[in-house]
Design a protein around this motif. Sequence first.
Motif, PDB file in Angstrom:
ATOM      1  N   UNK A 133       0.855  -1.206   0.000  1.00  9.23           N
ATOM      2  CA  UNK A 133       0.000   0.000   0.000  1.00  9.23           C
ATOM      3  C   UNK A 133       0.888   1.252   0.000  1.00  9.23           C
ATOM      4  N   UNK A 134       0.589   2.173  -0.895  1.00  9.67           N
ATOM      5  CA  UNK A 134       1.381   3.398  -0.967  1.00  9.67           C
ATOM      6  C   UNK A 134       1.112   4.279   0.248  1.00  9.67           C
ATOM      7  N   UNK A 135       2.029   5.202   0.488  1.00  8.07           N
ATOM      8  CA  UNK A 135       1.854   6.140   1.599  1.00  8.07           C
ATOM      9  C   UNK A 135       0.584   6.964   1.405  1.00  8.07           C
ATOM     10  N   UNK A 136       0.292   7.300   0.158  1.00 10.25           N
ATOM     11  CA  UNK A 136      -0.900   8.090  -0.141  1.00 10.25           C
ATOM     12  C   UNK A 136      -2.163   7.326   0.237  1.00 10.25           C
ATOM     13  N   UNK A 137      -2.219   6.050  -0.117  1.00 10.55           N
ATOM     14  CA  UNK A 137      -3.380   5.227   0.225  1.00 10.55           C
ATOM     15  C   UNK A 137      -3.516   5.071   1.732  1.00 10.55           C
ATOM     16  N   UNK A 138      -2.390   4.908   2.406  1.00  6.35           N
ATOM     17  CA  UNK A 138      -2.424   4.728   3.849  1.00  6.35           C
ATOM     18  C   UNK A 138      -2.945   5.998   4.543  1.00  6.35           C
ATOM     19  N   UNK A 139      -2.513   7.153   4.061  1.00  5.31           N
ATOM     20  CA  UNK A 139      -2.988   8.416   4.650  1.00  5.31           C
ATOM     21  C   UNK A 139      -4.491   8.594   4.434  1.00  5.31           C
ATOM     22  N   UNK A 140      -4.982   8.167   3.283  1.00  6.71           N
ATOM     23  CA  UNK A 140      -6.419   8.253   3.030  1.00  6.71           C
ATOM     24  C   UNK A 140      -7.173   7.322   3.970  1.00  6.71           C
ATOM     25  N   UNK A 141      -6.695   6.107   4.124  1.00  3.52           N
ATOM     26  CA  UNK A 141      -7.381   5.139   4.978  1.00  3.52           C
ATOM     27  C   UNK A 141      -7.388   5.593   6.435  1.00  3.52           C
ATOM     28  N   UNK A 142      -6.320   6.241   6.869  1.00  7.73           N
ATOM     29  CA  UNK A 142      -6.223   6.683   8.262  1.00  7.73           C
ATOM     30  C   UNK A 142      -6.920   8.014   8.519  1.00  7.73           C
ATOM     31  N   UNK A 143      -7.460   8.626   7.473  1.00  7.08           N
ATOM     32  CA  UNK A 143      -8.253   9.832   7.653  1.00  7.08           C
ATOM     33  C   UNK A 143      -7.494  11.138   7.568  1.00  7.08           C
ATOM     34  N   UNK A 144      -6.225  11.090   7.160  1.00  9.18           N
ATOM     35  CA  UNK A 144      -5.461  12.334   7.059  1.00  9.18           C
ATOM     36  C   UNK A 144      -5.795  13.105   5.788  1.00  9.18           C
ATOM     37  N   UNK A 145      -6.277  12.418   4.791  1.00  5.03           N
ATOM     38  CA  UNK A 145      -6.611  13.048   3.525  1.00  5.03           C
ATOM     39  C   UNK A 145      -8.078  12.842   3.194  1.00  5.03           C
ATOM     40  N   UNK A 146      -8.631  13.765   2.438  1.00  5.22           N
ATOM     41  CA  UNK A 146      -9.956  13.583   1.865  1.00  5.22           C
ATOM     42  C   UNK A 146      -9.802  12.857   0.526  1.00  5.22           C
ATOM     43  N   UNK A 147     -10.856  12.256   0.035  1.00  4.76           N
ATOM     44  CA  UNK A 147     -10.756  11.632  -1.298  1.00  4.76           C
ATOM     45  C   UNK A 147     -10.262  12.604  -2.356  1.00  4.76           C
ATOM     46  N   UNK A 148     -10.671  13.879  -2.257  1.00  7.33           N
ATOM     47  CA  UNK A 148     -10.229  14.880  -3.226  1.00  7.33           C
ATOM     48  C   UNK A 148      -8.713  15.051  -3.180  1.00  7.33           C
ATOM     49  N   UNK A 149      -8.153  15.143  -1.956  1.00  9.23           N
ATOM     50  CA  UNK A 149      -6.706  15.315  -1.805  1.00  9.23           C
ATOM     51  C   UNK A 149      -5.963  14.093  -2.347  1.00  9.23           C
ATOM     52  N   UNK A 150      -6.477  12.925  -1.992  1.00  9.72           N
ATOM     53  CA  UNK A 150      -5.858  11.680  -2.449  1.00  9.72           C
ATOM     54  C   UNK A 150      -5.877  11.606  -3.974  1.00  9.72           C
ATOM     55  N   UNK A 151      -6.988  12.028  -4.579  1.00 10.37           N
ATOM     56  CA  UNK A 151      -7.110  11.951  -6.029  1.00 10.37           C
ATOM     57  C   UNK A 151      -6.068  12.829  -6.725  1.00 10.37           C
ATOM     58  N   UNK A 152      -5.777  14.004  -6.142  1.00 12.88           N
ATOM     59  CA  UNK A 152      -4.773  14.878  -6.740  1.00 12.88           C
ATOM     60  C   UNK A 152      -3.402  14.210  -6.724  1.00 12.88           C
TER      61      UNK A 152
END
Length: 469
Positions: free
Chosen positions: A1-20
């Motif tokens: 799992x990428x760091x980006x995916x992990x941050x999304x799963x843990x709630x640090x990012x919104x789907x919009x942020x993750x998508x960028x």
Amino acid sequence: MSALDRWLREGWLRPLDHALGASLQRLRPETPDAVALAAALASRALAFGHSLVPLDRIGDLLAEISLEHAPFLPEPEAWREQLRASPYVSDGHDGAPGKPLVFAADSIALRRYHDYEVRLARALRTLDGPVEPAPDRDWLRERLAVLFPDSADAKPDRQAIAAALAQLQRVVLLTGGPGTGKTTTVARVLVLAVGAALQHGEVLRVALAAPTGKAAARLSEALRESYEQLLLRERIDSVLRDALPSAASTLHRLLGGRPESVHFRHDAKNPLPADLVIVDEASMVDLPLMCKLVEAVPSGARLILIGDRDQLPSVETGDVLAALCDAAGDGGAWTHAIARSLNSLLGTSVPVREDGSAALTRVELDRSHRQSAELDIAGLSAAIRVGDSERVIAELRAKAYRGVHWHVGRDTALAAFVLDHALGHYRAIAAAQDVATALPMLRRHRILTAVREGEAGSRVLNARIAQAL
């Protein structure tokens, strides 16, 4: 799992942020996680009103999201090197297309918001400077003495200083807390500016605006009331009173908003038809709107921004007024050249800046005209803004603030206390002989609550007061 995916799963990012961030890696698979994370964080920061993220303050941004734990972060130096090497990242000066991120001053930002900051700074530098042609000093000195008869006291009247500065400098920040007389000062600024134009047989084109319709209506009403008081005290005559503007509009209406568009009719190429632009509640103006406003002010015109840096920040991105205040200094001292002009006009001695310079001209009004000298609300507010809650509570318990009473107890006891103090006031209003008598009485008493729900909430208290009446 990428760091980006992990941050999304843990709630640090919104789907919009993750998508960028994910889109950058999808377009260029070799994009490091650190660059994708930086893009996602720059997007995430917008939700908290930040137009950029300093790398050494990412922990502060994460604390706004959650205080429970912290996610994994790249090593700072390696992160900086990867950002500088990325084809997605500009240093803010190359102007290269296709680079959505800017890494400058050790901060990461989306290019759009970095460009807004650069454009705003450029527009302010272009606009700032002395008023030309300069006003007649003898006439201005006489009018200031009439409008501010106490300005030559031992402590200079900052309202008089602000009114004088607005005739000398094209860009002025007029700031201060509630009740410090910002709108009263603006009324006198307009008296001087319009009066000076009439001296030469000219009509000064004035644009009055605020971010919301309610704020614009409040500005209009306050100006009309101030004019009537000046007329009553014979500080102005009826001819000047009739020439003074009071009709304010929203910023969007002033700039000429277009449906389904972020662009306005008035911009740098088609500036506002105004010689003086005054904006109230400037703390509510976000970065994009402030940029477009300043760019639309014509060359040679004046701009006055009014507000309280500690109140009503913008809903969208950028705490612009606070940043401008930081650039201008504390608003209680001025350059040697400006101080000499003020001393000559006001017959007093104003403080001089120790560093000798400032990016902008600011006056911070520091004297409350809304509260009795027996109330120490200003002292309490200043202590709260510092953030030392333990000291504030200790001083409240020790009755350190005049006119402020600290009650400890359950919410039901608070409701009973409010009823005891409110009912007599509202019964007196009900017994008033007419509406004209009742309305001023209504303004003298307010109950402010921290919450809407619960025994100490506004809904319950309003219902109990209505029932008791």
